[in-house]
Design an enzyme around this catalytic site. Structure first.
Site, PDB file in Angstrom:
ATOM      1  N   CYS A   2       0.508  -1.786   0.248  1.00 43.45           N
ATOM      2  CA  CYS A   2      -0.167  -0.417   0.084  1.00 43.45           C
ATOM      3  C   CYS A   2       0.956   1.393  -0.158  1.00 43.45           C
ATOM      4  O   CYS A   2       2.213   1.052  -0.360  1.00 43.45           O
ATOM      5  CB  CYS A   2      -1.188   0.120   1.114  1.00 43.45           C
ATOM      6  SG  CYS A   2      -1.643  -1.414   1.468  1.00 43.45           S
ATOM      7  N   ARG A  27       1.267   2.064  -5.696  1.00 43.46           N
ATOM      8  CA  ARG A  27       1.665   1.374  -5.028  1.00 43.46           C
ATOM      9  C   ARG A  27       0.427   0.190  -4.658  1.00 43.46           C
ATOM     10  O   ARG A  27       0.453  -0.726  -3.484  1.00 43.46           O
ATOM     11  CB  ARG A  27       2.322   1.962  -3.687  1.00 43.46           C
ATOM     12  CG  ARG A  27       3.934   2.828  -3.577  1.00 43.46           C
ATOM     13  CD  ARG A  27       4.227   3.631  -2.499  1.00 43.46           C
ATOM     14  NE  ARG A  27       4.058   1.964  -1.458  1.00 43.46           N
ATOM     15  CZ  ARG A  27       5.231   1.675  -1.553  1.00 43.46           C
ATOM     16  NH1 ARG A  27       6.109   2.489  -1.834  1.00 43.46           N
ATOM     17  NH2 ARG A  27       5.264   0.710  -0.725  1.00 43.46           N
ATOM     18  N   TRP A  74      -3.422  -2.161  -1.241  1.00 42.64           N
ATOM     19  CA  TRP A  74      -3.452  -2.941  -2.243  1.00 42.64           C
ATOM     20  C   TRP A  74      -3.992  -4.133  -1.106  1.00 42.64           C
ATOM     21  O   TRP A  74      -3.306  -4.728  -0.708  1.00 42.64           O
ATOM     22  CB  TRP A  74      -1.996  -3.688  -2.412  1.00 42.64           C
ATOM     23  CG  TRP A  74      -2.023  -4.260  -4.031  1.00 42.64           C
ATOM     24  CD1 TRP A  74      -1.867  -4.084  -5.041  1.00 42.64           C
ATOM     25  CD2 TRP A  74      -2.271  -6.128  -3.565  1.00 42.64           C
ATOM     26  NE1 TRP A  74      -2.002  -4.778  -5.523  1.00 42.64           N
ATOM     27  CE2 TRP A  74      -2.084  -6.441  -4.541  1.00 42.64           C
ATOM     28  CE3 TRP A  74      -1.634  -6.491  -2.272  1.00 42.64           C
ATOM     29  CZ2 TRP A  74      -2.062  -7.807  -5.122  1.00 42.64           C
ATOM     30  CZ3 TRP A  74      -0.929  -7.349  -2.651  1.00 42.64           C
ATOM     31  CH2 TRP A  74      -1.642  -8.163  -3.725  1.00 42.64           C
ATOM     32  N   ASN A 100       1.045  -0.422   6.057  1.00 44.40           N
ATOM     33  CA  ASN A 100       1.319  -1.068   5.231  1.00 44.40           C
ATOM     34  C   ASN A 100       1.965  -2.375   5.144  1.00 44.40           C
ATOM     35  O   ASN A 100       3.181  -2.707   5.897  1.00 44.40           O
ATOM     36  CB  ASN A 100       1.788  -0.707   3.941  1.00 44.40           C
ATOM     37  CG  ASN A 100       3.314  -0.713   2.571  1.00 44.40           C
ATOM     38  OD1 ASN A 100       2.570  -1.508   2.346  1.00 44.40           O
ATOM     39  ND2 ASN A 100       4.081  -0.490   2.205  1.00 44.40           N
ATOM     40  N   GLY A 101       1.489  -3.526   5.111  1.00 42.73           N
ATOM     41  CA  GLY A 101       2.254  -4.940   5.437  1.00 42.73           C
ATOM     42  C   GLY A 101       1.673  -5.744   5.980  1.00 42.73           C
ATOM     43  O   GLY A 101       0.232  -6.201   5.231  1.00 42.73           O
ATOM     44  N   GLU A 483      10.126 -11.675 -20.509  1.00 48.70           N
ATOM     45  CA  GLU A 483       9.796  -9.918 -20.988  1.00 48.70           C
ATOM     46  C   GLU A 483       8.795  -9.591 -21.209  1.00 48.70           C
ATOM     47  O   GLU A 483       8.305  -8.402 -21.125  1.00 48.70           O
ATOM     48  CB  GLU A 483      11.010  -9.026 -20.491  1.00 48.70           C
ATOM     49  CG  GLU A 483      11.323  -7.592 -19.943  1.00 48.70           C
ATOM     50  CD  GLU A 483      10.493  -7.546 -18.685  1.00 48.70           C
ATOM     51  OE1 GLU A 483       9.684  -6.503 -18.748  1.00 48.70           O
ATOM     52  OE2 GLU A 483      10.203  -8.451 -18.480  1.00 48.70           O
ATOM     53  N   LYS A 487       5.274  -7.853 -19.834  1.00 52.18           N
ATOM     54  CA  LYS A 487       4.444  -6.812 -20.313  1.00 52.18           C
ATOM     55  C   LYS A 487       2.832  -6.553 -20.802  1.00 52.18           C
ATOM     56  O   LYS A 487       2.546  -6.138 -20.591  1.00 52.18           O
ATOM     57  CB  LYS A 487       5.448  -6.394 -21.374  1.00 52.18           C
ATOM     58  CG  LYS A 487       6.567  -5.993 -20.659  1.00 52.18           C
ATOM     59  CD  LYS A 487       6.629  -4.627 -19.593  1.00 52.18           C
ATOM     60  CE  LYS A 487       6.785  -5.197 -17.939  1.00 52.18           C
ATOM     61  NZ  LYS A 487       7.842  -5.392 -17.631  1.00 52.18           N
ATOM     62  N   GLU A 490       0.671  -8.199 -18.317  1.00 48.61           N
ATOM     63  CA  GLU A 490       0.556  -7.188 -16.622  1.00 48.61           C
ATOM     64  C   GLU A 490      -0.583  -5.961 -17.397  1.00 48.61           C
ATOM     65  O   GLU A 490      -1.004  -6.025 -16.535  1.00 48.61           O
ATOM     66  CB  GLU A 490       1.179  -6.767 -16.712  1.00 48.61           C
ATOM     67  CG  GLU A 490       2.549  -7.210 -16.096  1.00 48.61           C
ATOM     68  CD  GLU A 490       4.383  -6.323 -15.624  1.00 48.61           C
ATOM     69  OE1 GLU A 490       3.704  -6.026 -14.635  1.00 48.61           O
ATOM     70  OE2 GLU A 490       4.994  -6.192 -16.763  1.00 48.61           O
ATOM     71  N   HIS A 506       8.593 -28.691 -28.112  1.00 49.04           N
ATOM     72  CA  HIS A 506       7.856 -30.229 -27.233  1.00 49.04           C
ATOM     73  C   HIS A 506       6.783 -29.680 -26.774  1.00 49.04           C
ATOM     74  O   HIS A 506       7.017 -29.938 -25.173  1.00 49.04           O
ATOM     75  CB  HIS A 506       9.873 -29.495 -26.208  1.00 49.04           C
ATOM     76  CG  HIS A 506      10.126 -29.825 -26.432  1.00 49.04           C
ATOM     77  ND1 HIS A 506      11.410 -31.269 -27.209  1.00 49.04           N
ATOM     78  CD2 HIS A 506      11.628 -29.092 -27.108  1.00 49.04           C
ATOM     79  CE1 HIS A 506      12.119 -31.270 -27.510  1.00 49.04           C
ATOM     80  NE2 HIS A 506      12.890 -29.797 -27.972  1.00 49.04           N
ATOM     81  N   LYS A 605       3.283  -1.481  -7.517  1.00 48.01           N
ATOM     82  CA  LYS A 605       5.005  -1.588  -8.403  1.00 48.01           C
ATOM     83  C   LYS A 605       5.621  -1.690  -7.304  1.00 48.01           C
ATOM     84  O   LYS A 605       7.045  -2.759  -8.367  1.00 48.01           O
ATOM     85  CB  LYS A 605       5.338   0.239  -8.727  1.00 48.01           C
ATOM     86  CG  LYS A 605       6.050   1.198  -8.915  1.00 48.01           C
ATOM     87  CD  LYS A 605       6.993   0.485 -10.381  1.00 48.01           C
ATOM     88  CE  LYS A 605       7.895   0.656 -10.878  1.00 48.01           C
ATOM     89  NZ  LYS A 605       7.997  -0.111 -11.869  1.00 48.01           N
TER      90      LYS A 605
HETATM   91  C1  AGP Z   1       6.721  -5.429 -14.317  1.00 48.52           C
HETATM   92  O1  AGP Z   1       6.752  -4.952 -14.618  1.00 48.52           O
HETATM   93  C2  AGP Z   1       6.557  -5.730 -12.466  1.00 48.52           C
HETATM   94  N1  AGP Z   1       6.270  -4.612 -11.866  1.00 48.52           N
HETATM   95  C3  AGP Z   1       7.089  -6.672 -11.193  1.00 48.52           C
HETATM   96  O2  AGP Z   1       7.025  -7.730 -11.996  1.00 48.52           O
HETATM   97  C4  AGP Z   1       8.069  -6.359 -10.460  1.00 48.52           C
HETATM   98  O3  AGP Z   1       9.590  -6.211 -11.684  1.00 48.52           O
HETATM   99  C5  AGP Z   1       9.126  -7.231  -9.890  1.00 48.52           C
HETATM  100  O4  AGP Z   1       8.221  -6.668  -8.629  1.00 48.52           O
HETATM  101  C6  AGP Z   1       9.942  -7.017  -9.114  1.00 48.52           C
HETATM  102  O5  AGP Z   1      10.225  -5.356  -8.695  1.00 48.52           O
HETATM  103  P1  AGP Z   1      11.451  -4.691  -8.349  1.00 48.52           P
HETATM  104  O6  AGP Z   1      12.496  -4.914  -9.405  1.00 48.52           O
HETATM  105  O7  AGP Z   1      11.035  -3.817  -7.559  1.00 48.52           O
HETATM  106  O8  AGP Z   1      11.560  -6.061  -7.443  1.00 48.52           O
END
Ligand code: AGP
Length: 610
Positions: A2, A27, A74, A100-101, A483, A487, A490, A506, A605
């Site tokens: 959060c 966040r 979150w 937050n936690g 990657e 993207k 996500e 395979h 994030k």
């Molecule tokens: C990537 O687009 C995501 N936001 C997520 O996979 C991110 O890379 C992952 O949470 C790791 O975050 P960090 O690099 O801040 O540790």
């Protein structure tokens, strides 16, 4: 993960809290709320949904409170709704708290408090803490003591801020596992999960460490450990300015950050290339470079996009430095009991520097005696402060939840590390100088690719109705396929998988028909011939192919449906180029599908909980 913010001073706190929450919305964004003390009364406003909904619910509300706390959520415990939104209050409505936690022993504590006739409104773990503070305060009217005693009962992680209407001149904040930054200004103080929420007000900050709390009034801030030992804190300067966290005229932070990459890749290299010597310079790990070079084993650990960058680091370091490298998901590493000894160097990669699993991997590796290096973007983040040495990306704040510029800067830093180590082992100065030349061309080459974004947009428009994507790559471009798929998942919420191209036959080849778009990274490198055969396998099953190919490769046009060209470039640095069209493809497809690109559903994030 959060976002929390707090203020105590002489200004009206409400606009400051709302402004800070907007900056922290990446966040967590499923519900939000603020609490202020106005005329010695606690005033709490909460809303399901985005900060904008909370803000409109407060339009016309007159609130002169000059102390307050705010939270954007979150959800971990209890679904996103107004009841479960923070701040939470206790029975007598005197305490309000944001968190937050995750409080792991909340059920036991809740049972104890229910037996004491406390009444709970929400399904959250957090609400237990504010009732616990109320309970201790009833025993002795000492705000700080009540908070300390309550925190000493918790198992789990927290970044909290709490206010009390009986003590309207005190704000208390504390951390264990979740980040807290303290903003210092003249006669006023700010609390936040990260500096982006307070940079508009001050650039003077201090960072709380685990098991520390700050007791703040309008004239001073006292920092102590949870077990009441005083702590001296360095005051640091926030390294970026407000302009860096604005959209700069772009519709989304993600597009702004994609378009920034010529500059951010340049910034990640600035002052780190030694042309004459044909090598790189990384001041932050200089004093650890020999233990790295002579380590029996280098182990990368990370999550998500950072894990994909680590896979590219493995290719580069094994190819050019000949040190055995392993790459581990941090979430697995911390529970797998990995073989670690004094001869192992562990390097963690994290954009935010706050990812809980990666932080735990740092602590586990240190516990086992390994040297631990960090590659982070956020200056002053917990991972940056807890690792033995490290390298900052200097990519500037990354606000878009889908990581883009941090990835290309992570690969740039890993390539710089490879050049530095290779020049200390078998690579000659003349070969090193050619590498330095290639590095210097990167920003210009990225500029070229960004010019083809209209083409990429038109290709994306043709695939907006598809529900699956397959991404294929070979060698150093296999992690780029992973990657690219991440993207797409996500931000467009479409199922997408990245695969080593040869692995396709395979199993995944069974997925291919005229409805399966297949994105193939087919640049002219050591695996080109092989990737062309894989393209033939897809064509034979009528898959629709989008190829990322090398400028001037006319042959591939005859083999695929769509081609996006990238400049001819050294294989060593190609992933920094080939990922850019994949970032744009996902972005334009998500925009066309009406997805919230900067705040994709269910994501945040920085993942500060397990
Ligand atoms: C990537 O687009 C995501 N936001 C997520 O996979 C991110 O890379 C992952 O949470 C790791 O975050 P960090 O690099 O801040 O540790």
């Amino acid at each position: 993960m959060c976002g929390i913010v707090g203020y105590i001073g002489n200004q009206k706190s409400m606009p400051i809290l709302i402004g800070g929450l907007k900056r922290l919305e990446y966040r967590g964004y499923d519900s939000a709320g603020i609490a202020t003390i106005c005329n010695a009364k606690l005033v709490i406003n909460k809303q399901k949904g985005k900060i904008s909904e909370l803000e409109s619910s407060l339009r016309g509300v007159n609130n002169d409170g000059t102390i307050g706390i705010g939270h954007t959520r979150w959800a971990t415990h209890g679904e996103p709704n107004t009841i479960n939104a923070h701040p939470h209050a206790c029975c007598n409505r005197k305490f309000a708290l944001i968190h937050n936690g995750i409080i792991e022993n909340y059920a036991i504590l809740k049972k104890e408090l229910l037996e004491k006739k406390h009444q709970f409104e929400s399904q959250t773990d957090t609400e237990v803490l504010v009732h616990l503070i109320e309970d201790y305060y009833k025993q002795r009217s000492d705000f700080e003591l009540a908070v300390r005693k309550a925190l000493q009962r918790l198992d789990g992680t927290y970044g909290i801020a709490v206010i009390c209407s009986d003590e309207p001149d005190i704000l208390i904040t504390a951390r264990n596992g979740s980040p807290i930054v303290l903003g210092i200004s003249d006669g006023e103080y700010f609390v936040a999960s990260d500096p982006t929420a307070i940079v508009a007000h001050t650039r003077q900050v201090s960072y709380l460490d685990d098991n520390e709390m700050a007791i703040i009034n309008r004239s001073k801030m006292v920092i102590k450990t949870i077990d009441d030992r005083p702590v001296e804190k360095r005051v640091e300067q926030i390294a970026f300015d407000l302009e860096k966290i604005e959209k700069g005229g772009y519709p989304h932070f993600m597009l702004k950050e994609i378009m920034e990459q010529p500059q951010t890749v340049y910034d990640s290299m600035r002052g780190r290339l030694l042309e004459e010597e044909g090598t790189a310079k990384l001041g932050g790990i200089e004093h650890e470079i020999h233990s790295l070079l002579h380590s029996g084993r280098l182990l990368f650990s990370a999550c998500g996009t950072s894990w994909h960058a680590a896979l590219i680091g493995e290719y580069l370091i094994e190819e050019y430095v000949r040190i055995p490298v392993e790459v581990e998901y941090a979430s697995e590493f911390r529970y797998r009991n990995p073989i670690i000894d004094r001869n192992t160097v562990v390097a963690v990669i994290s954009q935010s520097g706050e990812t809980a699993d990666t932080l735990a991997a740092v602590r586990e590796a240190k516990r086992k005696g390994a040297k631990v290096l960090g590659i982070c973007n956020v200056v002053g983040s917990t991972i940056a402060r807890e690792t033995d040495a490290g390298v900052y990306l200097h990519a500037g704040p990354e606000i878009g939840v889908a990581s883009t510029k941090a990835f290309t800067s992570q690969v740039t830093v890993l390539a710089l590390m490879t050049l530095l180590l290779a020049r200390m082992s078998a690579m000659s100065a003349s070969v090193g100088r050619t590498f330095v030349k290639d590095f210097k061309q990167l920003p210009e080459q990225i500029e070229k690719i960004l010019k083809s974004r209209e083409l990429i947009k038109s290709i994306a428009d043709r695939f907006v109705h598809k529900s699956n994507f397959l991404y294929l790559g070979r060698g150093i471009n296999f992690p780029v396929a992973l990657e690219g798929a991440l993207k797409m998942k996500e931000i467009s919420y479409l199922h997408a998988e990245g695969y080593p191209a040869a692995e396709m036959k395979h199993g995944p080849i069974a997925l291919i028909d005229e409805n399966m778009p297949v994105v193939v990274i087919a640049t002219k490198d050591s695996t080109y011939e092989k990737i062309i055969s894989n393209i033939e396998e897809v064509r034979a099953r009528k898959g629709k192919i989008i190829a990322i190919a090398t400028e001037g490769d006319d042959y591939i046009k005859t083999k695929v449906d769509y081609v996006i060209y990238v400049p001819q470039f050294s294989e060593f640095l190609t992933p920094i180029l080939t990922i850019i069209p994949l970032q744009l493809l996902a972005y334009y497809l998500a925009v066309k599908r009406g997805c919230n690109v900067d705040q994709p559903r269910n994501l945040a994030k920085s993942v500060t909980v397990e």
